[in-house]
Design a protein around this motif. Structure first.
Motif, PDB file in Angstrom:
ATOM      1  N   GLU A  56      53.018   5.236  38.366  1.00 49.89           N
ATOM      2  CA  GLU A  56      52.548   5.416  36.699  1.00 49.89           C
ATOM      3  C   GLU A  56      51.280   5.827  37.038  1.00 49.89           C
ATOM      4  O   GLU A  56      50.405   5.338  37.891  1.00 49.89           O
ATOM      5  N   TRP A  57      50.774   6.537  36.265  1.00 46.95           N
ATOM      6  CA  TRP A  57      49.468   7.214  36.257  1.00 46.95           C
ATOM      7  C   TRP A  57      49.330   7.633  34.679  1.00 46.95           C
ATOM      8  O   TRP A  57      49.835   8.542  34.151  1.00 46.95           O
ATOM      9  N   ASP A  58      48.111   6.989  34.215  1.00 45.84           N
ATOM     10  CA  ASP A  58      47.548   6.964  33.188  1.00 45.84           C
ATOM     11  C   ASP A  58      46.201   7.540  33.156  1.00 45.84           C
ATOM     12  O   ASP A  58      45.099   6.804  33.034  1.00 45.84           O
TER      13      ASP A  58
ATOM     14  N   PRO B 235      46.368   6.568  40.641  1.00 47.90           N
ATOM     15  CA  PRO B 235      47.852   6.004  39.967  1.00 47.90           C
ATOM     16  C   PRO B 235      48.315   4.651  40.444  1.00 47.90           C
ATOM     17  O   PRO B 235      47.348   4.224  41.457  1.00 47.90           O
ATOM     18  N   GLN B 236      49.326   4.223  40.008  1.00 45.66           N
ATOM     19  CA  GLN B 236      49.423   2.875  40.375  1.00 45.66           C
ATOM     20  C   GLN B 236      51.045   2.814  40.898  1.00 45.66           C
ATOM     21  O   GLN B 236      51.901   3.527  40.367  1.00 45.66           O
TER      22      GLN B 236
ATOM     23  N   THR C  68      54.355   0.998  41.382  1.00 47.83           N
ATOM     24  CA  THR C  68      54.945  -0.147  41.034  1.00 47.83           C
ATOM     25  C   THR C  68      56.142  -0.664  41.818  1.00 47.83           C
ATOM     26  O   THR C  68      56.463  -1.899  41.543  1.00 47.83           O
TER      27      THR C  68
ATOM     28  N   GLU D 277      58.126   4.316  43.109  1.00 50.79           N
ATOM     29  CA  GLU D 277      57.895   4.055  41.454  1.00 50.79           C
ATOM     30  C   GLU D 277      56.448   4.373  41.263  1.00 50.79           C
ATOM     31  O   GLU D 277      55.554   3.394  41.913  1.00 50.79           O
TER      32      GLU D 277
ATOM     33  N   GLU E 294      62.714  13.225  37.912  1.00 50.76           N
ATOM     34  CA  GLU E 294      62.190  13.181  36.377  1.00 50.76           C
ATOM     35  C   GLU E 294      63.730  12.440  35.874  1.00 50.76           C
ATOM     36  O   GLU E 294      64.726  13.038  36.171  1.00 50.76           O
TER      37      GLU E 294
ATOM     38  N   ASN F 161      47.862  -0.284  46.126  1.00 53.67           N
ATOM     39  CA  ASN F 161      47.283   0.041  45.106  1.00 53.67           C
ATOM     40  C   ASN F 161      45.653  -0.323  44.970  1.00 53.67           C
ATOM     41  O   ASN F 161      44.758   0.514  44.592  1.00 53.67           O
TER      42      ASN F 161
ATOM     43  N   GLY G  68      49.492  11.309  30.987  1.00 46.44           N
ATOM     44  CA  GLY G  68      50.322  10.129  31.358  1.00 46.44           C
ATOM     45  C   GLY G  68      51.505  10.435  32.426  1.00 46.44           C
ATOM     46  O   GLY G  68      52.143  11.361  31.914  1.00 46.44           O
TER      47      GLY G  68
ATOM     48  N   THR H 117      54.907   8.752  34.535  1.00 43.57           N
ATOM     49  CA  THR H 117      55.774   7.693  35.031  1.00 43.57           C
ATOM     50  C   THR H 117      56.936   8.585  35.838  1.00 43.57           C
ATOM     51  O   THR H 117      57.711   9.126  35.155  1.00 43.57           O
TER      52      THR H 117
END
Length: 172
Positions: A102-104, A80-81, A83, A100, A157, A31, A129, A131
């Motif tokens: 996550e992107w906000d 994006p991160q 996780t 995994e 998904e 990250n 967003g 995930t």
């Protein structure tokens, strides 16, 4: 000391609330690097999305529209991160990783819709967003540099307990 050693010493009901044993490894280092290179990734990915999506939009364009083009397409400044990562054990002929993610994000996407009568309708997408789980499959493993023949990637998904898989093979 391994996780199994910890479990032998102290039963799960006595674990403090902050103790978590997971099969996934943290990706803080990734990250940090992704945040540094994100402006370049954003530029390349935005252009790739534009060049891939515009011909598809043109193909499905209604007869009442004269054009569908992006006047602006950027994924924004937020990277994006990741996780967690895990390696799926199984086939010895390949390697399967699940990341995994996550992107906000704060993208700016404006699609210009022009009608045959001359009316322009800009359609804007702002906050997105996401995930999910990003799966990479390196298969087959080979004896030459890069050491794999194909990379298959999928976005998984979760729908209840069912995972839907969208994939694309990249020849390396």
């Amino acid at each position: 000391m391994t996780v199994e050693d910890s479990r032998k010493i102290l039963p799960p009901e006595f674990y403090p609330s902050w103790v978590v044993f997971t099969q996934r490894q943290k990706l803080t280092w990734l990250n940090v690097q992704l945040k540094k290179i994100w402006p370049y990734v954003n530029e390349a990915a935005s252009e790739l999305i534009r060049s891939s999506a515009e011909p598809i939009l043109e193909q499905y364009r209604s007869v009442i529209l004269s054009s569908l083009k992006f006047s602006k397409l950027t994924l924004g400044t937020v990277a994006p991160q990741f996780t967690g990562v895990s390696i799926i054990e199984g086939d010895a002929k390949g390697i399967t990783m699940e990341l995994e993610m996550e992107w906000d994000g704060n993208p700016s996407i404006i699609l210009d819709v022009k009608t045959r009568v001359g009316i322009g309708l800009p359609i804007q997408v702002k906050n997105i967003g996401f995930t999910g789980v990003f799966r990479l499959i390196f298969k087959p493993l080979v004896d030459e540099f890069l050491y794999f023949g194909v990379v298959c990637y999928s976005l998984m998904e979760k729908v209840g307990t069912l995972y839907l898989c969208h994939s694309l093979n990249l020849l390396v």
